[in-house]
Design a protein around this motif. Structure first.
Motif, PDB file in Angstrom:
ATOM      1  N   VAL A 136       0.837  -1.211   0.000  1.00 28.50           N
ATOM      2  CA  VAL A 136       0.000   0.000   0.000  1.00 28.50           C
ATOM      3  C   VAL A 136       0.869   1.256   0.000  1.00 28.50           C
ATOM      4  O   VAL A 136       0.566   2.239  -0.689  1.00 28.50           O
ATOM      5  CB  VAL A 136      -0.967  -0.011   1.203  1.00 28.50           C
ATOM      6  CG1 VAL A 136      -1.604   1.360   1.420  1.00 28.50           C
ATOM      7  CG2 VAL A 136      -2.059  -1.054   0.991  1.00 28.50           C
ATOM      8  N   LEU A 137       1.955   1.222   0.760  1.00 23.30           N
ATOM      9  CA  LEU A 137       2.851   2.385   0.818  1.00 23.30           C
ATOM     10  C   LEU A 137       3.335   2.757  -0.576  1.00 23.30           C
ATOM     11  O   LEU A 137       3.354   3.924  -0.961  1.00 23.30           O
ATOM     12  CB  LEU A 137       4.058   2.079   1.711  1.00 23.30           C
ATOM     13  CG  LEU A 137       3.862   2.183   3.220  1.00 23.30           C
ATOM     14  CD1 LEU A 137       5.123   1.722   3.947  1.00 23.30           C
ATOM     15  CD2 LEU A 137       3.529   3.602   3.615  1.00 23.30           C
TER      16      LEU A 137
ATOM     17  N   ALA B  44       3.348   5.740  -5.656  1.00 24.18           N
ATOM     18  CA  ALA B  44       3.760   5.657  -7.065  1.00 24.18           C
ATOM     19  C   ALA B  44       2.721   5.027  -7.978  1.00 24.18           C
ATOM     20  O   ALA B  44       2.953   4.952  -9.186  1.00 24.18           O
ATOM     21  CB  ALA B  44       5.062   4.859  -7.165  1.00 24.18           C
ATOM     22  N   ARG B  45       1.582   4.605  -7.421  1.00 27.53           N
ATOM     23  CA  ARG B  45       0.545   3.924  -8.204  1.00 27.53           C
ATOM     24  C   ARG B  45       1.109   2.707  -8.931  1.00 27.53           C
ATOM     25  O   ARG B  45       0.803   2.436 -10.091  1.00 27.53           O
ATOM     26  CB  ARG B  45      -0.130   4.855  -9.229  1.00 27.53           C
ATOM     27  CG  ARG B  45      -0.531   6.211  -8.734  1.00 27.53           C
ATOM     28  CD  ARG B  45      -1.220   6.199  -7.421  1.00 27.53           C
ATOM     29  NE  ARG B  45      -2.633   5.874  -7.450  1.00 27.53           N
ATOM     30  CZ  ARG B  45      -3.388   5.802  -6.350  1.00 27.53           C
ATOM     31  NH1 ARG B  45      -2.870   5.989  -5.155  1.00 27.53           N
ATOM     32  NH2 ARG B  45      -4.667   5.511  -6.426  1.00 27.53           N
ATOM     33  N   ILE B  46       1.977   1.974  -8.243  1.00 31.03           N
ATOM     34  CA  ILE B  46       2.537   0.734  -8.785  1.00 31.03           C
ATOM     35  C   ILE B  46       2.297  -0.376  -7.762  1.00 31.03           C
ATOM     36  O   ILE B  46       2.547  -0.186  -6.571  1.00 31.03           O
ATOM     37  CB  ILE B  46       4.067   0.855  -9.013  1.00 31.03           C
ATOM     38  CG1 ILE B  46       4.363   1.787 -10.180  1.00 31.03           C
ATOM     39  CG2 ILE B  46       4.700  -0.512  -9.261  1.00 31.03           C
ATOM     40  CD1 ILE B  46       5.845   2.057 -10.359  1.00 31.03           C
ATOM     41  N   VAL B  47       1.788  -1.535  -8.237  1.00 32.49           N
ATOM     42  CA  VAL B  47       1.778  -2.705  -7.368  1.00 32.49           C
ATOM     43  C   VAL B  47       3.163  -3.322  -7.502  1.00 32.49           C
ATOM     44  O   VAL B  47       3.544  -3.788  -8.576  1.00 32.49           O
ATOM     45  CB  VAL B  47       0.695  -3.723  -7.791  1.00 32.49           C
ATOM     46  CG1 VAL B  47       0.801  -4.975  -6.934  1.00 32.49           C
ATOM     47  CG2 VAL B  47      -0.690  -3.110  -7.663  1.00 32.49           C
ATOM     48  N   ASN B  48       3.920  -3.279  -6.428  1.00 30.13           N
ATOM     49  CA  ASN B  48       5.310  -3.727  -6.505  1.00 30.13           C
ATOM     50  C   ASN B  48       5.387  -5.246  -6.402  1.00 30.13           C
ATOM     51  O   ASN B  48       5.529  -5.807  -5.318  1.00 30.13           O
ATOM     52  CB  ASN B  48       6.136  -3.072  -5.403  1.00 30.13           C
ATOM     53  CG  ASN B  48       7.594  -3.501  -5.496  1.00 30.13           C
ATOM     54  OD1 ASN B  48       8.038  -3.980  -6.548  1.00 30.13           O
ATOM     55  ND2 ASN B  48       8.327  -3.358  -4.410  1.00 30.13           N
ATOM     56  N   PHE B  49       5.310  -5.898  -7.560  1.00 30.46           N
ATOM     57  CA  PHE B  49       5.365  -7.354  -7.569  1.00 30.46           C
ATOM     58  C   PHE B  49       6.744  -7.869  -7.157  1.00 30.46           C
ATOM     59  O   PHE B  49       6.914  -9.058  -6.919  1.00 30.46           O
ATOM     60  CB  PHE B  49       4.974  -7.879  -8.957  1.00 30.46           C
ATOM     61  CG  PHE B  49       3.502  -7.810  -9.222  1.00 30.46           C
ATOM     62  CD1 PHE B  49       2.655  -8.830  -8.800  1.00 30.46           C
ATOM     63  CD2 PHE B  49       2.939  -6.718  -9.853  1.00 30.46           C
ATOM     64  CE1 PHE B  49       1.284  -8.758  -9.012  1.00 30.46           C
ATOM     65  CE2 PHE B  49       1.577  -6.636 -10.077  1.00 30.46           C
ATOM     66  CZ  PHE B  49       0.737  -7.657  -9.652  1.00 30.46           C
ATOM     67  N   ALA B  50       7.716  -6.977  -7.079  1.00 33.35           N
ATOM     68  CA  ALA B  50       9.063  -7.398  -6.651  1.00 33.35           C
ATOM     69  C   ALA B  50       9.223  -7.351  -5.129  1.00 33.35           C
ATOM     70  O   ALA B  50      10.282  -7.682  -4.614  1.00 33.35           O
ATOM     71  CB  ALA B  50      10.119  -6.506  -7.309  1.00 33.35           C
ATOM     72  N   GLN B  51       8.161  -6.925  -4.423  1.00 31.14           N
ATOM     73  CA  GLN B  51       8.268  -6.763  -2.965  1.00 31.14           C
ATOM     74  C   GLN B  51       8.729  -8.051  -2.275  1.00 31.14           C
ATOM     75  O   GLN B  51       9.574  -8.020  -1.378  1.00 31.14           O
ATOM     76  CB  GLN B  51       6.914  -6.352  -2.399  1.00 31.14           C
ATOM     77  CG  GLN B  51       6.942  -5.869  -0.965  1.00 31.14           C
ATOM     78  CD  GLN B  51       7.377  -4.424  -0.871  1.00 31.14           C
ATOM     79  OE1 GLN B  51       6.658  -3.538  -1.284  1.00 31.14           O
ATOM     80  NE2 GLN B  51       8.558  -4.206  -0.360  1.00 31.14           N
TER      81      GLN B  51
ATOM     82  N   PRO C 157       0.313   1.947 -16.772  1.00 32.72           N
ATOM     83  CA  PRO C 157       0.585   1.278 -15.493  1.00 32.72           C
ATOM     84  C   PRO C 157       1.254  -0.077 -15.670  1.00 32.72           C
ATOM     85  O   PRO C 157       1.922  -0.583 -14.767  1.00 32.72           O
ATOM     86  CB  PRO C 157      -0.804   1.134 -14.860  1.00 32.72           C
ATOM     87  CG  PRO C 157      -1.789   1.414 -15.928  1.00 32.72           C
ATOM     88  CD  PRO C 157      -1.106   2.225 -16.977  1.00 32.72           C
ATOM     89  N   LEU C 158       1.093  -0.658 -16.873  1.00 30.71           N
ATOM     90  CA  LEU C 158       1.697  -1.974 -17.122  1.00 30.71           C
ATOM     91  C   LEU C 158       3.228  -1.915 -17.109  1.00 30.71           C
ATOM     92  O   LEU C 158       3.895  -2.889 -16.762  1.00 30.71           O
ATOM     93  CB  LEU C 158       1.226  -2.512 -18.473  1.00 30.71           C
ATOM     94  CG  LEU C 158       0.016  -3.441 -18.465  1.00 30.71           C
ATOM     95  CD1 LEU C 158      -0.250  -3.935 -19.867  1.00 30.71           C
ATOM     96  CD2 LEU C 158       0.226  -4.610 -17.509  1.00 30.71           C
ATOM     97  N   ASN C 159       3.789  -0.766 -17.498  1.00 29.78           N
ATOM     98  CA  ASN C 159       5.246  -0.664 -17.585  1.00 29.78           C
ATOM     99  C   ASN C 159       5.905  -0.955 -16.240  1.00 29.78           C
ATOM    100  O   ASN C 159       6.867  -1.719 -16.146  1.00 29.78           O
ATOM    101  CB  ASN C 159       5.653   0.725 -18.078  1.00 29.78           C
ATOM    102  CG  ASN C 159       5.195   0.967 -19.506  1.00 29.78           C
ATOM    103  OD1 ASN C 159       4.817   0.039 -20.198  1.00 29.78           O
ATOM    104  ND2 ASN C 159       5.210   2.219 -19.929  1.00 29.78           N
ATOM    105  N   GLY C 160       5.375  -0.337 -15.187  1.00 30.66           N
ATOM    106  CA  GLY C 160       5.921  -0.558 -13.850  1.00 30.66           C
ATOM    107  C   GLY C 160       5.768  -2.000 -13.413  1.00 30.66           C
ATOM    108  O   GLY C 160       6.674  -2.581 -12.792  1.00 30.66           O
ATOM    109  N   VAL C 161       4.627  -2.593 -13.758  1.00 30.57           N
ATOM    110  CA  VAL C 161       4.383  -3.989 -13.379  1.00 30.57           C
ATOM    111  C   VAL C 161       5.388  -4.910 -14.077  1.00 30.57           C
ATOM    112  O   VAL C 161       5.979  -5.804 -13.456  1.00 30.57           O
ATOM    113  CB  VAL C 161       2.929  -4.394 -13.756  1.00 30.57           C
ATOM    114  CG1 VAL C 161       2.733  -5.898 -13.588  1.00 30.57           C
ATOM    115  CG2 VAL C 161       1.932  -3.628 -12.905  1.00 30.57           C
TER     116      VAL C 161
END
Lengths: 294, 234
Positions: free
Chosen positions: A26-27, A32-39, A91-95
Motif C-alpha cells: 500500500v505504501l 507511485a501507483r505501482i503494485v510492486n510485484f518485486a516486494q 501502469p503496465l510498464n511498472g508492473v
C-alpha cells in the motif's frame, strides 16, 4: 472450541505478517501507483543478507537489523536506479519492470545461495503457551504481534504527526502542487520505497521461519496472500491493509484447520476474485481518497 | 525603496510547443510591492508564462533574473526564493484536511500549526480546518488554496485565475485580500473589474506576443488591447 481458539490465534499471528506485507504494498501504491510485484523477492534478498550475518556472527539480532537496514537501502536503490526511469504513461510498464526484478533477484539469489531451502533462525520459541489446557500463543506469536504493532504505530505517527509524513502524503496526492510548495517529491518517493521495502523485510523475517525456510521463492505465496489483503482493504488504505491482512490470516488458518492445508491457497484466490468482482476498490477505500487532487 | 535590479525580471522569453508559438519574446519586470496583471484571450500564453516562471515549462530562448541574479526556475525551489503560486481550479490535496493542506505550505519557522491557523483565519475559513476539501463549496476551496499560498509569507504571490467560479461577494473579498497582501502579486485573471481595480501595471498578451504594458487606464484605452481582448471581454 479449543481448536477454534488455537486456529484464531494462529490466524491472527499469520495475518499480522500479511498485514505488514500488505502495508508495504500500500505504501508504494499510494506513492507511485505501482503494485510492486518485486516486494517479495526484495524481502527475501534482505532476509538472505540477514541470514548471512547471523551465520557469520551467531547473532540473530544483528542479522535482523541488517535485513531491515538492507530493506531500506534496497528499496531506495530500486526506486532511484530502476523505477524512477520507468515510463509511467501505462501502469503496465511498472508492473513488467517489477516482474523483471523478481526474475533477476531470484536468479541472483539462486546463484549465490543455491536453490535449496535453508533453515531460517528465530529469536523466540514457537511452542505455544497453554491456557486452561488450550494451546494459544507462542513467544514467537507475541514477537510477531509486537513487531507488526510497532510498525503500524510508527508509520501512523510518521504520517500523521510529522512534517515528513505530511510531505510524503502530499507528494502522493498531488506531485505538481507539492513541488510548488517546495516538497522534494522525488525524495519523498525514494523514502516511501525505502520504508515499504523495510516493512517487507520485516514481514519476510517474521514469516519465513514459520514456513518451509529460506529460498529465493520463499515469499511468492506470501505475496499472493498479502496482495489479496491489500486489495481486500483497498490499495489506498493503510488501515484497510492491516485489517485485510488479519482477515486473510484468519481465513487461511480456518480453511487449513477445518478443510486441509491444500485447500488454503485456493481459498485466498477465491477471496481475491470475489473482492475484485464485488468491490474492486476494496472495503476501506473512501471516495475522497479515490478523487486525488482536483 | 527598491533598486532597479530588485524583483523578478523576465527577458525575451520564447516558448514553442511544436509548431505553436506560446510565448513570443516576452519581457516583464515585476517590481517589489506592485500588483502586476497579465491578461489576454484564452490561449494567449498567460498560464504558460506562469509555468515558465515556476519551472514547469522551459523557455527555448530568453532568461530570468531575481534581484538582478540569474534565476533558474525549478518548481521545488520556488518556495526557497519566496515565490508562491496558486493554480487554476483548486489544486488541492483531497486526501488531506484543510488544515493539513495549509500546513503543507508552511515554509519554516516555529509552531507551523499556529502559522496555518493564522492563514486560515486570514482567509476566513478557520471553522473548516478539520474538514476535507472535497466536502466544501468551491469558493471555500479557493480560499484554502489562497491560505496555503499565503502561509509561506511569499515575497511574490502568483495567482492564476483566482476569481474563476467566484460570485460577486467572493470577488470583492479577493480584491481586499490582494490589496492588503503586502507583497508583490502577479495576477492572471479574466475578471476585468478585479484586474483594473487591483493592478498597478498590466501586461497584455495576444497569441503569445506582448501587445501592451502599462497602468490600467492606459491599457483600458489602448485600441490594440480593445481589438484583441477587452472589446470581447467587456
Amino acid at each position: 472450541m479449543d481448536r477454534f481458539l488455537f486456529l484464531t490465534f494462529d490466524g491472527l499471528s499469520r495475518g499480522a505478517v500479511y498485514a505488514a506485507f500488505a502495508l508495504a504494498l500500500v505504501l508504494i501504491w499510494r506513492a507511485a501507483r505501482i503494485v510492486n510485484f518485486a516486494q517479495g523477492a526484495m524481502a527475501v534478498a534482505t532476509v538472505y543478507a540477514g541470514y548471512s550475518v547471523t551465520n557469520a556472527t551467531g547473532s540473530y539480532w544483528l542479522g535482523f537489523v541488517v535485513a531491515i537496514v538492507g530493506g531500506l537501502v534496497l528499496g531506495a536503490a530500486v526506486e532511484r536506479v530502476v523505477m524512477r526511469f520507468v515510463d509511467h504513461s501505462s501502469p503496465l510498464n511498472g508492473v513488467v519492470v517489477a516482474l523483471g526484478l523478481v526474475l533477476i533477484i531470484q536468479g541472483v539469489l539462486g546463484m549465490i545461495y543455491g536453490n535449496e531451502f535453508l533453515p531460517a533462525p528465530t529469536a523466540f520459541s514457537r511452542d505455544a503457551f497453554e491456557v486452561g489446557g488450550v494451546a494459544l500463543l507462542s513467544r514467537y506469536d507475541i514477537f510477531v504481534f509486537a513487531s507488526v504493532g510497532a510498525v503500524v504505530v510508527l508509520l501512523t505517527l510518521l504520517f500523521t504527526r510529522t512534517p515528513t509524513g505530511l510531505r510524503m502524503r502530499a507528494a502522493a496526492f498531488a506531485p505538481d502542487v507539492s513541488r510548488l510548495l517546495g516538497v522534494p517529491v522525488g525524495g519523498m518517493l525514494t523514502l516511501g520505497w525505502a520504508l515499504a521495502a523495510a516493512v517487507g523485510s520485516l514481514a519476510g523475517l517474521l514469516v519465513i521461519p514459520t514456513e518451509l525456510g529460506l529460498h529465493p521463492t520463499a515469499m511468492d505465496v506470501v505475496f499472493i496472500s498479502a496482495f489479496t489483503a491489500a486489495v481486500l482493504g483497498g490499495l489506498d488504505s493503510p488501515i484497510g491493509a492491516v485489517i485485510g491482512g488479519l482477515v486473510v490470516g484468519l481465513l487461511l488458518s480456518y480453511v487449513s484447520g477445518y478443510l486441509g492445508a491444500t485447500v488454503a491457497p485456493m481459498a485466498v484466490l477465491i477471496l481475491l476474485v470475489v473482492v475484485l468482482l464485488g468491490r474492486p476498490d476494496g472495503l476501506f477505500t473512501r471516495a475522497r481518497t479515490k478523487a486525488r487532487a482536483a | 525603496m527598491s533598486t532597479p535590479d530588485q524583483g523578478l525580471a523576465l527577458h525575451h522569453l520564447t516558448v514553442r510547443f511544436g509548431g505553436l508559438l506560446a510565448l513570443d519574446d516576452v519581457s516583464l519586470r515585476v517590481t517589489p510591492g506592485r500588483v502586476v496583471g497579465i491578461i489576454g484571450p484564452n490561449g494567449a500564453g498567460k498560464t504558460t508564462l506562469f509555468n515558465v516562471v515556476c519551472g514547469f515549462v522551459g523557455a527555448q530562448a530568453g532568461s530570468m533574473t531575481l534581484d538582478g541574479r540569474p534565476f533558474r526556475a525549478r518548481p521545488h525551489h520556488l518556495v526557497r526564493h519566496g515565490i508562491a503560486r496558486t493554480l487554476q481550479g483548486v489544486g488541492q490535496f483531497n486526501g488531506l484536511s484543510v488544515l493539513e493542506n495549509v500546513l503543507a505550505g508552511v515554509r519554516s519557522g516555529r509552531k507551523p500549526e499556529q502559522q496555518a491557523a493564522a492563514a486560515l483565519e486570514r482567509c476566513g475559513i478557520a471553522e473548516h480546518a478539520r474538514q476535507m476539501p472535497a466536502t466544501l463549496p468551491y469558493a471555500v476551496r479557493k480560499r484554502v488554496e489562497l491560505a496555503r499560498a499565503l502561509v509561506s509569507k511569499p515575497r511574490i504571490l502568483m495567482l492564476d485565475e483566482p476569481a474563476g467560479g467566484l460570485d460577486t461577494d467572493e470577488i470583492r473579498w479577493l480584491e481586499t485580500l490582494i490589496r492588503e497582501a503586502d507583497t508583490t502579486v502577479m495576477l492572471v485573471e479574466h475578471h476585468m473589474d478585479l484586474v483594473m481595480s487591483v493592478c498597478d501595471e498590466i501586461l497584455v498578451l495576444d497569441f503569445g506576443k506582448p501587445i501592451a504594458f502599462g497602468p490600467p487606464d492606459t491599457i483600458r484605452n489602448d485600441p490594440k488591447v480593445t481589438d484583441a481582448y477587452l472589446g470581447a471581454a467587456a
